[in-house]
Design a protein around this motif. Structure first.
Motif, mmCIF file in Angstrom:
data_model
loop_
_atom_site.group_PDB
_atom_site.id
_atom_site.type_symbol
_atom_site.label_atom_id
_atom_site.label_comp_id
_atom_site.label_asym_id
_atom_site.label_seq_id
_atom_site.Cartn_x
_atom_site.Cartn_y
_atom_site.Cartn_z
ATOM 1 N N ASP A 1 0.816 -1.211 0.000
ATOM 2 C CA ASP A 1 0.000 0.000 0.000
ATOM 3 C C ASP A 1 0.851 1.262 0.000
ATOM 4 O OD1 ASP A 1 -2.755 1.046 0.143
ATOM 5 O OD2 ASP A 1 -2.078 1.919 2.033
ATOM 6 N N ALA A 2 2.113 1.146 0.408
ATOM 7 C CA ALA A 2 2.983 2.309 0.485
ATOM 8 C C ALA A 2 4.437 1.852 0.471
ATOM 9 C CB ALA A 2 2.695 3.122 1.743
ATOM 10 N N GLN A 3 5.317 2.773 0.137
ATOM 11 C CA GLN A 3 6.752 2.458 0.122
ATOM 12 C C GLN A 3 7.312 2.259 1.524
ATOM 13 O OE1 GLN A 3 8.294 1.885 -2.613
ATOM 14 N NE2 GLN A 3 7.401 3.086 -4.264
ATOM 15 N N ALA A 4 6.685 2.886 2.506
ATOM 16 C CA ALA A 4 7.283 2.925 3.850
ATOM 17 C C ALA A 4 6.783 1.829 4.778
ATOM 18 C CB ALA A 4 7.014 4.292 4.483
ATOM 19 N N VAL A 5 6.260 0.742 4.236
ATOM 20 C CA VAL A 5 5.831 -0.359 5.106
ATOM 21 C C VAL A 5 7.058 -0.911 5.847
ATOM 22 C CG1 VAL A 5 3.869 -0.970 3.656
ATOM 23 C CG2 VAL A 5 6.081 -2.062 3.255
ATOM 24 N N SER A 6 6.814 -1.564 6.969
ATOM 25 C CA SER A 6 7.912 -2.055 7.801
ATOM 26 C C SER A 6 8.584 -3.274 7.178
ATOM 27 C CB SER A 6 7.390 -2.426 9.190
ATOM 28 O OG SER A 6 6.531 -3.551 9.100
ATOM 29 N N ASP A 7 9.810 -3.567 7.627
ATOM 30 C CA ASP A 7 10.495 -4.773 7.189
ATOM 31 C C ASP A 7 9.692 -6.019 7.562
ATOM 32 O OD1 ASP A 7 12.468 -3.128 6.290
ATOM 33 O OD2 ASP A 7 14.017 -3.808 7.685
ATOM 34 N N ARG A 8 9.048 -5.991 8.728
ATOM 35 C CA ARG A 8 8.225 -7.121 9.149
ATOM 36 C C ARG A 8 7.090 -7.340 8.162
ATOM 37 N NH1 ARG A 8 3.536 -7.776 12.355
ATOM 38 N NH2 ARG A 8 3.471 -9.795 13.462
ATOM 39 N N CYS A 9 6.484 -6.264 7.722
ATOM 40 C CA CYS A 9 5.395 -6.333 6.745
ATOM 41 C C CYS A 9 5.893 -6.961 5.439
ATOM 42 C CB CYS A 9 4.857 -4.929 6.504
ATOM 43 S SG CYS A 9 3.537 -4.832 5.288
ATOM 44 N N ILE A 10 7.061 -6.552 4.995
ATOM 45 C CA ILE A 10 7.637 -7.097 3.767
ATOM 46 C C ILE A 10 7.875 -8.599 3.915
ATOM 47 C CG2 ILE A 10 9.672 -7.078 2.276
ATOM 48 C CD1 ILE A 10 9.949 -4.075 2.905
ATOM 49 N N ARG A 11 8.486 -8.995 5.012
ATOM 50 C CA ARG A 11 8.788 -10.417 5.217
ATOM 51 C C ARG A 11 7.509 -11.246 5.315
ATOM 52 N NH1 ARG A 11 14.150 -11.176 6.157
ATOM 53 N NH2 ARG A 11 15.368 -9.421 6.974
ATOM 54 N N ARG A 12 6.514 -10.737 6.023
ATOM 55 C CA ARG A 12 5.253 -11.479 6.146
ATOM 56 C C ARG A 12 4.595 -11.672 4.782
ATOM 57 N NH1 ARG A 12 0.936 -9.651 10.423
ATOM 58 N NH2 ARG A 12 0.097 -11.659 9.740
ATOM 59 N N THR A 13 4.698 -10.669 3.923
ATOM 60 C CA THR A 13 4.102 -10.759 2.596
ATOM 61 C C THR A 13 4.714 -11.903 1.799
ATOM 62 O OG1 THR A 13 3.622 -8.387 2.556
ATOM 63 C CG2 THR A 13 3.726 -9.522 0.432
ATOM 64 N N PHE A 14 6.037 -11.933 1.738
ATOM 65 C CA PHE A 14 6.689 -12.980 0.958
ATOM 66 C C PHE A 14 6.564 -14.345 1.638
ATOM 67 C CE2 PHE A 14 8.821 -9.175 -0.753
ATOM 68 C CZ PHE A 14 8.541 -9.375 -2.103
ATOM 69 N N ASN A 15 6.550 -14.370 2.948
ATOM 70 C CA ASN A 15 6.345 -15.641 3.658
ATOM 71 C C ASN A 15 4.985 -16.245 3.316
ATOM 72 O OD1 ASN A 15 8.814 -15.390 4.905
ATOM 73 N ND2 ASN A 15 7.996 -14.715 6.876
ATOM 74 N N ALA A 16 3.984 -15.368 3.125
ATOM 75 C CA ALA A 16 2.621 -15.845 2.854
ATOM 76 C C ALA A 16 2.499 -16.526 1.492
ATOM 77 C CB ALA A 16 1.629 -14.684 2.944
ATOM 78 N N THR A 17 3.486 -16.329 0.611
ATOM 79 C CA THR A 17 3.439 -16.962 -0.715
ATOM 80 C C THR A 17 3.962 -18.396 -0.687
ATOM 81 O OG1 THR A 17 5.678 -16.290 -1.401
ATOM 82 C CG2 THR A 17 3.882 -14.705 -1.763
ATOM 83 N N SER A 18 4.479 -18.856 0.445
ATOM 84 C CA SER A 18 5.226 -20.115 0.500
ATOM 85 C C SER A 18 4.398 -21.348 0.158
ATOM 86 C CB SER A 18 5.853 -20.287 1.888
ATOM 87 O OG SER A 18 4.847 -20.381 2.888
ATOM 88 N N GLY A 19 3.076 -21.244 0.240
ATOM 89 C CA GLY A 19 2.242 -22.407 -0.054
ATOM 90 C C GLY A 19 2.254 -22.826 -1.510
ATOM 91 N N PHE A 20 2.658 -21.937 -2.418
ATOM 92 C CA PHE A 20 2.764 -22.267 -3.838
ATOM 93 C C PHE A 20 4.212 -22.125 -4.257
ATOM 94 C CE2 PHE A 20 2.652 -20.726 -8.344
ATOM 95 C CZ PHE A 20 2.251 -21.923 -8.913
ATOM 96 N N LYS A 21 4.829 -23.214 -4.679
ATOM 97 C CA LYS A 21 6.255 -23.228 -4.979
ATOM 98 C C LYS A 21 6.571 -22.840 -6.415
ATOM 99 C CE LYS A 21 6.997 -24.691 -0.825
ATOM 100 N NZ LYS A 21 7.482 -23.721 0.196
ATOM 101 N N GLY A 22 5.546 -22.707 -7.246
ATOM 102 C CA GLY A 22 5.764 -22.284 -8.617
ATOM 103 C C GLY A 22 6.113 -20.808 -8.681
ATOM 104 N N PRO A 23 6.295 -20.271 -9.886
ATOM 105 C CA PRO A 23 6.699 -18.866 -10.028
ATOM 106 C C PRO A 23 5.582 -17.875 -9.713
ATOM 107 C CG PRO A 23 6.405 -19.880 -12.180
ATOM 108 C CD PRO A 23 6.266 -20.979 -11.180
ATOM 109 N N TRP A 24 5.963 -16.833 -8.985
ATOM 110 C CA TRP A 24 5.128 -15.654 -8.772
ATOM 111 C C TRP A 24 5.799 -14.506 -9.524
ATOM 112 C CZ3 TRP A 24 1.089 -15.351 -4.811
ATOM 113 C CH2 TRP A 24 0.941 -16.528 -4.048
ATOM 114 N N VAL A 25 5.033 -13.725 -10.252
ATOM 115 C CA VAL A 25 5.563 -12.534 -10.914
ATOM 116 C C VAL A 25 4.845 -11.327 -10.322
ATOM 117 C CG1 VAL A 25 5.957 -11.323 -13.084
ATOM 118 C CG2 VAL A 25 6.001 -13.831 -13.033
#
Length: 373
Positions: free
Chosen positions: A58-82
């Protein structure tokens, strides 16, 4: 048979300031849950890839925790995300994306489309033609280069962009980040996956907005979906299926209460909502003291049952009937006060008069019940 999931406008890190702390936190947290559901859907439907058409954050200034949680949430699908930068998370020289890479938060199967061009997915034989926003607003059509970009033969050509299709959305929406309505045809795309419009919307047979997977506002434009796109072979028309992803469902009602059956119908609808509802209710008209009590009880139950209930009763008048007033057994000074409060339910004192009338009526009813239990 190539198949992929099209999603957009995750708006991770969004604040919901209009709600109290508990509801705001729950609604913000639901956006991470939406990513997990997308991963699950991609697995269930044997998808070759997940394409995210901008505004992951939603914004450039999100926290590092927010960034990590976002990418962690993709872990259920091992194929490519673009993932494509949109207007909220544009690919600036220093951005949320460069920070995500710097803190090593981006998994190997996530491709960041930070530059205009092609991201090749060789195993899936999908060429993703990307038009990332490198600033929040532009007045050039960043998908124009798609027309001249070559891709490997017999691969799907899939466009990925974030902006406003010209001449289709409202004029005040398509002023910036324009996209030509015929881009899928001029660029010989098998499919054009778009973001920016937060609701599900088809532009033509090959061009769609997926909308946001988790609603975040009261707008009746079909949010809460992702699109399952299947293309049998290059050049074939895509088959597009909307898959529901929303955890919470937002409802905004404007109700006018005139007769008793109006409130009967309102209370019935209120009772039938799913528990995951976020409701904003605006009321006008008039109700009796008895119906006022029914309404107050119903709203109290709804606040305890649903995710969030907010309501505006500033245009709803209390109109005690003769039976109401007789039942209050108010005479003398108290009776005069009741009459004055009735007449003051307009202007600057309206809400105060309405509240005072309800309180006084309830006190009189309680006093009567104590005398005659």
């Amino acid at each position: 048979m190539p198949r992929f999931l099209h999603t957009a406008d995750w708006q991770i890190g969004r604040y919901f300031n209009r709600f109290d702390t508990d509801n705001s936190s729950a609604l913000a947290d639901a956006r991470y849950g939406a990513i997990e559901r997308l991963a699950q859907l991609a697995v269930e439907h044997n998808c070759d890839a997940v394409l995210v058409a901008g505004d992951v954050f939603d914004a450039q200034a999100v926290s590092d925790r927010c960034i990590r949680r976002t990418f962690n949430a993709t872990s259920g699908f091992k194929g490519p995300w673009v993932m494509l930068p949109g207007n909220h998370d544009a690919a600036l020289a220093e951005s949320v994306w460069t920070r995500a890479r710097r803190i090593n938060a981006v998994p190997n199967n996530v491709h960041l489309a930070l530059q205009s061009g092609v991201i090749e997915l060789p195993q899936q034989k999908i060429a993703v033609l990307a038009a990332p926003l490198t600033q929040r607003h532009t007045y050039d059509d960043l998908t124009a280069p798609f027309d001249s970009i070559s891709t490997p033969p017999q691969w799907l050509r899939v466009g990925l962009a974030h902006g406003s299709v010209q001449g289709v959305l409202a004029e005040d929406i398509d002023a910036t980040n324009p996209i030509a309505a015929d881009r899928s045809a001029s660029a010989a795309l098998d499919y054009l996956a778009l973001g920016d419009w937060h609701g599900l919307k088809q532009i033509n047979e090959r061009t769609w907005y997926s909308g946001t997977p988790e609603p975040e506002r009261f707008r009746n434009n079909q949010p809460g979906f992702a699109l399952l796109v299947t293309v049998s072979e290059p050049g074939a028309l895509p088959e597009v299926e909307a898959l529901e992803t929303a955890r919470y469902h937002w409802h905004q009602w404007q109700e006018k209460l005139v007769v008793e059956t109006d409130i009967d119908e309102l209370l019935k609808r209120l009772d039938e909502l799913p528990e995951s509802s976020v409701l904003d209710l605006k009321l006008e008209g008039s109700i009796t003291l008895a119906d006022e009590q029914r309404l107050a009880d119903a709203l109290s139950r709804a606040e305890a049952r649903y995710r969030s209930v907010t309501y505006d009763r500033s245009r709803l008048l209390l109109a005690p009937t003769e039976e109401d007033l007789a039942g209050l057994q108010a005479s003398g000074y108290v009776g005069d006060v009741l009459e004055q409060l009735q007449t003051r339910q307009s202007g600057a004192e309206a809400q105060t008069a309405r509240d005072a009338l309800a309180i006084l009526a309830n006190l009189l009813l309680e006093a009567r019940e104590e005398k005659h239990p």
